[in-house]
Design a protein around this motif. Structure first.
Motif, short mmCIF file in Angstrom:
data_model
loop_
_atom_site.label_atom_id
_atom_site.label_comp_id
_atom_site.label_asym_id
_atom_site.label_seq_id
_atom_site.Cartn_x
_atom_site.Cartn_y
_atom_site.Cartn_z
N ARG A 507 12.81 -12.26 -11.44
CA ARG A 507 13.42 -12.85 -10.25
C ARG A 507 12.54 -14.01 -9.80
O ARG A 507 11.40 -14.13 -10.27
CB ARG A 507 13.57 -11.80 -9.15
CG ARG A 507 12.29 -11.29 -8.55
CD ARG A 507 12.58 -10.28 -7.41
NE ARG A 507 11.46 -10.11 -6.53
CZ ARG A 507 10.60 -9.11 -6.57
NH1 ARG A 507 10.72 -8.18 -7.50
NH2 ARG A 507 9.61 -9.01 -5.69
N ALA A 508 13.07 -14.82 -8.94
CA ALA A 508 12.29 -15.96 -8.45
C ALA A 508 11.10 -15.45 -7.66
O ALA A 508 11.21 -14.48 -6.90
CB ALA A 508 13.17 -16.85 -7.59
N LEU A 520 8.96 -13.93 -11.33
CA LEU A 520 8.21 -12.69 -11.14
C LEU A 520 8.85 -11.63 -12.04
O LEU A 520 10.06 -11.41 -11.96
CB LEU A 520 8.29 -12.29 -9.66
CG LEU A 520 7.34 -11.22 -9.18
CD1 LEU A 520 6.92 -11.53 -7.74
CD2 LEU A 520 7.97 -9.87 -9.23
N VAL A 521 8.07 -11.04 -12.86
CA VAL A 521 8.58 -10.03 -13.80
C VAL A 521 8.62 -8.69 -13.07
O VAL A 521 7.59 -8.19 -12.62
CB VAL A 521 7.69 -9.95 -15.05
CG1 VAL A 521 8.15 -8.82 -15.96
CG2 VAL A 521 7.71 -11.27 -15.78
#
Lengths: 813, 767
Positions: A507-508, A520-521
């Motif tokens: 996600r961002a 961001l994992v």
């Protein structure tokens, strides 16, 4: 038991002391040593094998005589096929080269002949005939309205298509031989795919008889092929010599079946050997290849070595070095004499370029040449292993493989991952730890720099394919959509691995608003397994080629995968890394391509790969230790000049094969040689080519010489080939001309030093080629300088240009 | 959303000229740290330093100016008193021209040394610069088993360096590395145990090898103690609380009950060598709870109703803490977690669950942070929910602290809170002069007046216009100084409500606002030697009742005093309006602004500026002033700056709406027919407006209204509301507003009235 019986027969033969021509290195072997027949339609072939004193394989079956002691129990034909007749015990006598061997035969038949099995007879027959290959009905959309699963991956589906589709028009129970299933491939009615088998052939018989038996489906049968073996596993043949192969399938119920007649045989390189439908190998030119066998969806391979007789060959003594021993052993088997050691200059430039990615400087060359220390090569290697350029050079390789790029992650994320890789190389982080750190990373780059690995992936499938290719050397892409055409991987294997990564998404990273590609994992522990599109069901996590582990709910499944992957006993991890590292020092991997490891692509020297793999795992996956082992070996240090014996050998490391210097090392060496630095758009000031953060830099030189853009996890993305544009660039390009003519460059500096002609020439050779000129080269060079008269600057520039355009600069020898 | 920053930055720039260009400016500093109880020589590079600058120390100690100063360079021998607490402090230079902007220094007991090739003894704080792609390197001698910390302070003390540190062992193998960490606000810390005796190398470089300026750093190397978190980070007013100071080790501290709310810096433990930002807790008026040590039931730890904060810790990877809270059906539950923003390593997910544990809503990130904010609408039949605080990325551990804020909001209930901000960090006041400081109120439901006051003002300095009126954006705080001598001080401003709630005025976007928040309220007051009476601006014939009428123009006449009539004067409008934004960009169409740039020609003693009043103005009243910049003959230099006295102007709207019998109207909902409500209203036209007005209703889509346009000759209207039968009973908030064209010649300019809020109370039919 089989092994025991073989030993028994060998022991019997050993006492029979029969002379043989040619002289044999050991006893004649019959395989299998004992025969057990349990099915009316499943005969067993006998292989009669021997090895000559020179190491050649002998197929003695054509000259052997076979006889059954009780024809009412088992019959044997002149080609050695043993067929069941009735339950009981007997023996087959094999007479060859004056020797007699006995093979016990046990027949245990069911009371009545079993109906034809769709799963175990019809499916292999369809594969043998090629009906379900990708170009025919195995194509995803089928052909001409008839669709089969690719290579028989889905028997349930195939059964339905054959027997039910279009009101069952493909089978004619009233008149089985008129069934379209057999009439078309037999050519009785028009068939776009041509004639696939003849009337009366084995396949014809199986298909027709199956229809005759009501076309029953034994789909509930859980017995499966678990392995396929070829006998013999290796062949050493004279040119044009034939040899029969035997293919045995092992089933999950423990039975073994001779499936030679239903096996699909192919040769990897037909220049060296061909193989027919029955498994008869015909050797070709001298060389090496593999014969691949596929039964159902399982593969096996036999390596074939074709050797010309060389009576004068004297085997070299076997060294103790872990690398040299198997290499020399192989060369001895091939009757190849290795090249002598490279001289100091050739060695020094090679080891510099290979270990730290830049040529030695003149002072380093002179010091090395002047040293009389017997251990100077080892000392130099150790010094290079501690050089900071080593970190640049090897971090670049990992950066390429792991696809670290601003195309996929933010600039900051890319630099963090680069720093992680550099740190790992600088610390010589064990590669198992390196892989685990990467494969379990999570968060943003600033939380865990290795998390960029997942941020780079487009999706879970991309992660599966990158991870297996980089850390196992296996290409799984095919198995995403269908069973792998060249290996045993199925979609269940693919999605079984995917399920370890299906909890991961990105996600961002809101901490960096406005930053492009700031990701961001994240982990969703509750996420289910990956969906296998073939079954439309979740595929439980399953290690690649391994077990399906029992995992606790809501745990990070990657942890289990990373531990399995990096376990010492894992057959894939250490082998693939050893093979990959090896390839960086030679012109090829022990398995080539390095990231296409499969049973159908066997190693060129299995003993070498096995020894290094074992040693690598036992010594903590220490990359520098492995590199040191390689570069300290005689094998690595051999001259590039071939001998009469090895001039045609390019596979067995009998001499160094010249390779083009990789793009970054070439540019850095060019900068060093000319003394004129390069500035790159998109990279920090002062960075050398080997230090560049990714492919997003402006450099026409690096593009021209094949620097990868990091779009693929494949070594093949780097183009180390040579082409005309490169040659033209060296002749006329600004990278060379501008540097040679630069007022502050090497040529100008050397002119200012007021050196003698000999000294000047030596300096030019040392800076450009990292060696001294030969007497002949010196003579020509002196003439060249004189020809310019007072235009000494022009002469020096032109000479430097000429040296840089020589093969000795462009190639690692 | 309102964003005052751009306007404040403009005002800051304007204010910066108020003491003329002689205000000192610090360009660089040799060391960004001071040693407590020891003397450190600080060398400042800058402009307009004069030869007699003073160092304005924010703590007890001595600062002795060393000889040999120039206007560009000044050296001080600085000795903080032995009892100065370690932490970050702001230093300023003061001259007759005013005070410089602050520079941040780290203060502790470490020796302060310039970064060099070798460090002779540890621990030490090394000060250097890593610009561009440069890699700085130093070496030191280490012993096997020695524990080492290498911590870079850069971002936290105002540098833009993104520090990366590598530690290389005696055999040239890397021992470890560290990178910019969110928990350290972009700085980095490496901790290692040295593996062997020998010479170690430590390198520092920018993460992207392209350090923006300034790229200085303070590298602390050796062993010391630090505090990264305080647990709990919030305590209730009056509550005694044992606090954990969490660093490499955890130290406990008993905090007695505090009388005042706000940020409270904590005392460092007595023992040990401490360094780093000073720990603090937030004392709040909210109920504060600690996560229970004993295992909570599956539905979660029970919490009281109402506004409550919970301090908890996710001690294991992927742990979830659960809290059960009573809720009012139909209300809203505003939830927020503070974790990443307070330096916690956690990435928290907020999960609202029902009593069976099933998730109902989930929140992950919020703008600028990975801390979640979640607003949950409580269904009509729900009386309690469980709130889960989950470790989303498996980073739970001893440092995994968080603070959960639970704010239940019943229908119609509004929160009453506000923040006060300014952009001014320094105020230079001439003899007898006047300065304006815009203080803006970021209102969070609080609409009442706020009175401002100041602490630690220099002698003779007074504040005027200290009240932010009810509902107003802010005030132009007026600071005046008599002619008596005064010393520069570091003051702080605060605003208080009638109920006694106090908020400190914070510097907007201050770099230490999260690290040591009290430093974000420091404002330097520095008297200057300039005589204010020489340059002055005052209003001309401006009517006492001048007001702001939407879309109208307001002319501001001024008169000027200057010693040299040959100078031009540039006028700039200064207001207390929070700059309106549109898509996060300043919206000039809604901003009070001058019609055009105004420059009064030489020899002109009077002039005027015309203000454009926008169609929409949210505040009922605004402060206005004009800033006069007296220019040199070549117009390149501002000789002096003066401000006209602040005029507080009412917004006079052309149309006012009222509803008879409001603001609550009751209705009974028929289960078949729904409800129809008729409300009578009045419209009052003022300021000469006589035209038509179009009314519109805002509220739930299901509620419809029939509102005929109100013609110019009418002032009464009837509002007929229709509510469908399936509308849930309860309170329905509604807004009524009108639009009109004030000037028929400009038909495209429409003005919207203020929203008229009212509530429709629906009751179920007795049948």
């Amino acid at each position: 038991m089989r092994h025991f019986l073989s030993l028994l027969i060998v022991a019997c033969l050993a006492t029979s002391a029969v002379a043989a021509d040619p002289p044999l290195a050991g006893p004649i072997m019959v395989h299998p040593a004992a025969v057990k027949l349990t099915h009316h339609r499943q005969p067993q072939s006998l292989q009669v094998l021997a090895t000559t004193a020179e190491g050649y394989s002998l197929d003695l079956r054509p000259q052997a005589k076979f006889a059954s002691a009780a024809e009412k129990i088992a019959a044997v034909d002149s080609t050695g096929w043993v067929r069941p007749v009735a339950s009981g015990q007997t023996e087959v006598t094999v007479t060859v080269l004056g020797q007699t061997l006995k093979v016990p035969v046990t027949v245990s038949l069911p009371a009545a002949e079993l109906a034809h099995s769709f799963r175990h007879e019809v499916m292999p027959a369809l594969s043998k005939a090629g009906c379900n290959m990708g170009a025919c009905h195995g194509y995803s959309l089928g052909k001409n309205g008839f669709r089969l699963s690719l290579r028989g991956a889905d028997p349930e589906q195939d059964y339905l298509f054959i027997t039910k589709e279009f009101f069952g028009r493909r089978v004619n129970l009233e008149k089985p031989e008129a069934s379209l299933l057999v009439a078309k491939p037999r050519g009785d009615v028009p068939h776009e795919g041509g004639i696939r088998f003849k009337k009366g052939s084995l396949v014809d018989g199986i298909l027709t008889d199956w229809v005759r038996g009501s076309a029953a489906g034994d789909l509930a049968d859980q017995n499966r092929v678990v392995a396929v073996r070829l006998v013999p596993e290796t062949l050493v043949l004279h040119p044009n010599e034939p040899h029969q192969l035997q293919c045995l399938a092992e089933y999950s119920d423990g039975t073994v079946r001779d499936v030679t007649r239903l096996t699909v045989f192919t040769a990897n390189n037909e220049q060296f050997a061909r193989v027919d439908d029955e498994g008869l190998v015909q050797a070709g030119d001298a060389g090496e290849t593999a014969i691949v066998a596929r039964f159902e969806r399982t593969f096996a391979a036999t390596s074939v070595l074709v050797l010309r007789p060389n009576p004068s060959f004297v085997a070299a003594p076997l060294p103790q070095h872990i690398i040299d021993r198997p290499v020399v052993a192989k060369l001895n088997r091939l009757k190849i004499v290795a090249s002598p050691p490279a001289d100091d200059e050739e060695f020094l430039r090679r080891v510099y370029l290979d270990l730290i990615g830049v040529q030695p400087k003149p002072d380093e060359v002179r010091a090395f040449l002047a040293s009389t220390d017997a251990a100077k090569r080892e000392q130099t290697i150790d010094a290079l292993l501690a050089r900071p350029e080593l970190v640049d050079h090897w971090s670049l390789k990992w950066g390429d493989l792991l696809q670290n790029s601003r195309n996929s992650v933010s600039s900051q994320g890319m630099y963090l991952f680069r720093e992680f890789i550099r740190g790992a190389v600088a610390a010589n982080m064990p590669l198992d730890e390196f892989a685990r750190r990467i494969l379990t990373a999570k968060g943003g780059g600033s939380d865990d720099p290795a998390s960029a690995y997942f941020a780079i992936s487009k999706d879970t499938n991309d992660t599966v394919e990158r991870s297996t290719q980089v850390f196992c050397g296996i290409r799984m892409l095919c198995a995403r959509c269908h069973t792998h055409p060249l290996e045993n991987w199925t979609q269940a294997d693919y999605y079984g691995v995917a399920s370890f990564f299906s909890q991961v998404s990105t996600r961002a990273d809101t901490r960096f608003p406005g930053v492009q590609n700031a990701k961001l994992v994240q982990l969703n522990l509750a996420a289910g397994p990956a969906i296998n599109p073939r079954t439309s069901r979740g595929q439980q996590p399953k290690f690649l080629g391994g077990e399906a582990p029992a995992l606790a709910a809501e745990t990070d499944r990657r942890e289990a995968y990373a531990l399995w992957l990096t376990a010492k006993e894992n057959p894939l991890f250490a082998k693939s890394l050893v093979n990959r590292l090896w390839s960086y020092f030679f012109h090829r991997g022990i398995i080539e391509p390095v990231d296409d490891i499969r049973s159908t692509n066997p190693p060129i020297n299995p003993e070498l790969l096995a020894a290094l793999t074992k040693d690598f795992a036992e010594h903590g996956f220490d990359a520098r230790r492995l590199m040191r082992q390689i570069v300290t070996s005689e094998t690595y240090q051999r001259a590039s000049t071939p001998t009469e014996s090895n001039e045609s050998d390019e596979q067995n490391f009998s001499h160094a094969i010249p390779r083009r210097v990789p793009a970054e090392a070439l540019l850095d060496s060019l900068v060093q040689a000319t003394g004129v630095p390069e500035s790159f758009g998109g990279a920090p000031a002062g960075f050398r080519a080997a230090q560049l953060p990714d492919g997003n830099v402006t450099s026409s030189f690096l593009n021209l010489f094949g620097k990868p853009q990091r779009m693929e996890a494949c070594e093949c993305e780097r183009d180390n080939s040579s082409n005309m544009l490169q040659a033209l660039h060296f002749i006329n390009g600004a990278s060379i001309l501008g540097r040679v003519q630069n007022a502050n460059g090497r040529a100008a500096q050397l002119v200012k030093q007021k050196l003698s002609d000999e000294e000047l020439i030596a300096e030019l050779y040392l800076w450009s080629l990292a060696r001294r000129p030969s007497p002949k080269e010196l003579e020509v060079s002196l003439e060249f300088l004189k020809s310019y008269g007072d235009a000494r600057t022009d002469a020096v520039q032109d000479m430097l240009w000429a040296l840089l355009n020589s093969k000795d600069f462009l190639l690692v020898r | 959303m309102l964003r005052p920053t751009p306007l404040l930055k403009l005002l800051l720039a304007l204010a910066a000229t108020s003491a003329t260009a002689a205000e000192p400016a610090i360009r660089n500093l040799n060391l960004r740290g001071l040693a407590i109880g020891s003397t450190t020589t600080l060398a400042f590079d800058g402009d307009d330093l004069t030869t007699t600058p003073k160092l304005l120390l924010p703590f007890a100690g001595q600062a002795e100016l060393k000889p040999g100063n120039t206007d560009k360079k000044a050296e001080f021998a600085v000795t903080p008193a032995a009892d100065v607490p370690p932490g970050y402090y702001q230093l300023r230079l003061v001259t007759d021209g005013g005070a410089s902007l602050p520079v941040i220094v780290g203060v502790d007991k470490l020796p302060q040394l310039p970064f060099g090739k070798t460090v002779e003894s540890l621990p030490a704080a090394l000060h250097g610069t890593a610009s561009g792609s440069g890699i700085q390197e130093t070496t030191f001698t280490g012993k096997a088993g020695q524990k080492l910390i290498a911590e870079v302070e850069a971002q936290r003390i105002g540098s833009k360096l993104r520090p990366v540190v590598h530690l290389i062992g005696p055999e040239r193998r890397q021992i470890g590395w560290s990178w910019p960490a969110p928990a350290l606000f972009g700085d980095t810390r490496l901790e290692a145990t040295l593996p062997a005796d020998g010479t170690y190398t430590l390198t520092i470089h920018d993460l992207e090898y392209a350090a923006p300026n300034p790229s200085f750093f303070r590298l602390k190397l050796g062993q010391w103690s630090y505090v990264d978190h305080v647990f709990p980070s919030g305590v209730a007013k009056g509550q005694t609380q044992v606090l954990e100071l969490i660093g490499a080790a955890t130290t406990k501290l008993e905090l007695p009950g505090q009388a005042a709310i706000g940020v409270l810096p904590l005392d460092w433990p007595q023992e040990g060598l401490w360094s780093g930002p000073r720990p603090f807790v937030t004392v709040s008026s909210t109920a504060e709870t600690i996560e229970q040590a004993t295992p909570a039931p599956p539905t979660g730890q029970e919490l009281p109703a109402g506004l409550v904060a919970v301090s908890g810790r996710l001690a294991a990877p992927f742990e979830e803490d659960r809290y059960r809270v009573p809720v009012v059906p139909g209300s809203k539950l505003k939830l927020e977690v503070l974790a990443e923003r307070t330096g916690s390593p956690l990435d928290v997910a907020l999960i609202v669950r029902n009593d069976k544990g099933a998730p109902l809503a989930r929140g992950e990130d919020s703008p600028g942070t990975i801390d979640p904010v979640l607003e949950y609408a409580v269904p009509a039949d729900v009386n309690s929910v469980t709130i889960g605080v989950a470790d989303a990325l498996g980073r739970g551990g001893p440092r995994g602290a968080y603070r959960l804020l639970i704010d239940p909001q019943s229908p119609g209930e509004t929160r009453s809170d506000f923040l006060l901000i300014t952009a001014i960090q320094r105020i230079a006041i001439p003899d007898g002069g006047r300065m304006l400081v815009p203080i803006l109120a970021e209102r969070r439901g609080y609409a009442e007046p706020i009175d401002l006051s100041a602490a630690r003002l220099p002698a003779g300095v007074k504040l005027d216009n200290v009240t932010i009126p009810a509902g107003a954006d802010g005030t132009l705080l007026t600071i005046t100084r008599g002619e008596e001598p005064a010393e520069a001080t570091i003051a702080a401003l605060a605003g208080k409500t009638s109920t006694g709630d106090e908020r400190t005025v914070a510097i907007k976007d201050h770099p230490l606002a999260r690290l040591q928040p009290w430093l974000a309220s420091e404002i330097a007051f520095a008297p200057t030697s300039l005589k204010a009476t020489d340059y002055a601006i005052d209003w001309g014939d401006l009517a006492a009742d001048a007001a702001l009428v939407p879309t109208a123009k307001l002319t501001l006449p001024v008169k000027l005093v200057r010693p040299d009539e040959n100078t031009a004067v540039r006028l700039t409008l200064v207001t207390s309006q929070i700059e309106p934004l549109n898509n996060n960009r300043p919206d000039p169409a809604r901003t009070l602004r001058l019609e055009k740039a105004v420059e009064i020609a030489p020899k002109m003693a009077t002039g005027e500026a015309v203000v454009l009043v926008p169609a929409e103005l949210a505040s009922p009243v605004y402060d206005l002033s004009l800033q006069a910049e007296f220019l040199s003959a070549d117009k390149k230099t501002v000789l002096a700056t003066s401000f006209a006295p602040v005029r507080r102007m009412e917004v006079r709207r052309q149309v006012l709406l009222t509803l008879e019998g409001g603001p609550k109207f009751e209705a009974t909902l028929d289960p078949k027919a729904g409800a129809t409500v008729t409300i009578a209203g009045k419209l009052e036209r003022r300021e000469g407006f006589t035209g038509d007005v179009t009314l519109a209703l805002t509220g739930p889509a299901a509620v419809t209204a029939t509102i005929p346009p109100i013609k110019a000759d009418a002032s009464d209207f009837t509002l007929t509301l229709k509510v469908p039968a399936n509308q849930p009973v309860g309170e329905i908030p509604l807004k009524l507003a009108g639009t009109f064209v004030p000037d028929p010649k400009q038909a495209n300019v429409r003005v919207k009235t203020l929203d008229l809020d009212f509530t429709l109370v629906l009751e179920a039919s007795a049948n």
